[in-house]
Design an enzyme around this catalytic site. Structure first.
Site, PDB file in Angstrom:
ATOM      1  N   ASP A  23       0.851  -1.187   0.000  1.00  0.00           N
ATOM      2  CA  ASP A  23       0.000   0.000   0.000  1.00  0.00           C
ATOM      3  C   ASP A  23       0.898   1.252   0.000  1.00  0.00           C
ATOM      4  OD1 ASP A  23      -2.380   1.411   0.150  1.00  0.00           O
ATOM      5  OD2 ASP A  23      -2.540   1.263   2.327  1.00  0.00           O
ATOM      6  N   GLY A  36      -9.108   5.242   1.096  1.00  0.00           N
ATOM      7  CA  GLY A  36      -9.780   6.039   2.135  1.00  0.00           C
ATOM      8  C   GLY A  36     -11.288   5.890   2.158  1.00  0.00           C
ATOM      9  N   GLU A  75      -1.468   5.998  -9.101  1.00  0.00           N
ATOM     10  CA  GLU A  75      -2.445   6.962  -8.575  1.00  0.00           C
ATOM     11  C   GLU A  75      -2.345   8.305  -9.272  1.00  0.00           C
ATOM     12  OE1 GLU A  75      -3.205   7.130  -4.360  1.00  0.00           O
ATOM     13  OE2 GLU A  75      -3.732   9.246  -4.425  1.00  0.00           O
TER      14      GLU A  75
HETATM   15 ZN   LIG Z   1      -4.493   5.044   0.685  1.00  0.00          ZN
END
Ligand SMILES: [Zn+2]
Length: 330
Positions: free
Chosen positions: A103, A233, A155
């Site tokens: 992560d 999140g 991302e």
């Molecule tokens: Zn995250």
């Protein structure tokens, strides 16, 4: 010094060594099934034995595919070897297709070391970098990982909030105009986007309506059809759990999360992976606080860690069934 000619052999050796070690799976097949089935895979962060047991027992009972995530903070807390061996135990005990995912990897070297030690998937988070640098770093990680069948998540956009070493004060929503270029040039297998989810337990100001930007998600879906999207999140910060914490000496008055029905809607779309961590932390904390309040004489860690593990298992069973829709899909 190694001769350049020896590299392919060494790569082959590492490739087979990795396959022998633990039957972990990457995300490719998982996401293809999730996309077609209109559900998302839960990606839950692991830090110790009770957490791994709670998460994997929930998945086993429901036959849900699973991504276990390890952050830099988890490696610092539990030590890499302990985490790997606990995940190995979970694979043996559950017999489930489990993906072990890094992560928020923040460098090529960290991603490389995770590949070399058996991870089946990594995230390279270059979202804080200028666009072209994000592409360059992500491409470098993809080129390395794909040699070993390891899938890569990139991302675009920046999430607000705090989680372990990842923090930002502001949201920068993903720009749909960039996704096609980013995905094409980096070769990533999935893309984490910023549409108003955020890290931590304080996602929205009290009194405002919690709302993620599903219109941006749908716009992104149109630009990169059939491409797996990831939401970080995505805890919902259940008020009933926060209430137990506050009734038992806690102080979390303004905690607010993402409504579960919005996540369910996202899971039906191109979103194939939903990261949930804070809700698990809250569930364990509530159980432990309540136990201590009701049993002030107890001092055996097993006595209060058992209800914490049970609470975590119940929470993730609910997530798999009612939020992600992944129950029965393993
Ligand atoms: Zn995250």
């Amino acid at each position: 010094m190694l001769l350049p000619g020896f590299r392919p052999n060494m790569e082959m050796e590492l490739f087979f060594e990795r396959k022998m070690e633990m039957p972990l799976v990457g995300t490719k097949e998982m996401f293809a099934k999730a996309y077609d089935g209109g559900y998302a895979i839960g990606a839950f962060n692991v830090n110790n034995m009770e957490i791994i047991q709670g998460i994997t027992e929930a998945a086993k009972e429901l036959s849900a595919p699973l991504i276990l995530q390890v952050s830099a903070g988890a490696r610092k807390y539990a030590n890499h070897t302990y985490l790997m061996k606990l995940v190995e135990a979970a694979v043996i005990e559950t017999g489930l297709p489990i993906c072990l995912h890094l992560d928020h990897g923040d460098s090529f070297d960290l991603c490389k070391s995770c590949v070399e030690t058996g991870f089946s998937s990594v995230m390279i988070d270059g979202s804080h970098l200028p666009y072209e640098e994000n592409i360059r770093l992500t491409r470098q990680v993809v080129d390395f990982c794909h040699k070993y069948d390891v899938t890569v998540e990139g991302e675009l956009g920046v999430l607000a909030g705090v989680e372990d070493e990842v923090h930002s004060n502001v949201h920068v929503y993903t720009q749909p105009g960039e996704v096609q270029d980013f995905v094409g040039r980096t070769g990533v297998d999935s893309l984490a986007i910023a549409i108003g989810t955020s890290h931590g337990a304080y996602k929205f100001k009290p009194g405002t309506k919690p709302q993620i930007q599903l219109d941006i998600l749908h716009e992104i879906e149109k630009r990169i059809p059939r491409f797996p999207i990831v939401l970080h999140g995505s805890s919902s910060v259940p008020p009933e759990i926060v209430k137990i914490i506050n009734e038992n000496g806690g102080k979390m008055d303004d905690a607010v999360g993402i409504p579960e029905e919005q996540l369910r809607e996202a899971a039906r779309s191109a979103v194939c992976k939903i990261n949930i961590d804070s809700d698990g932390r809250l569930a364990m904390t509530a159980a432990i606080r309540k136990y201590f309040n009701e049993h002030p004489e107890e001092f055996d860690p097993r006595k209060y860690l058992s209800p914490a593990r049970d609470a975590l298992k119940a929470l993730y069973m609910h997530k798999n069934k009612n939020v992600l829709g992944s129950a029965g899909k393993a």
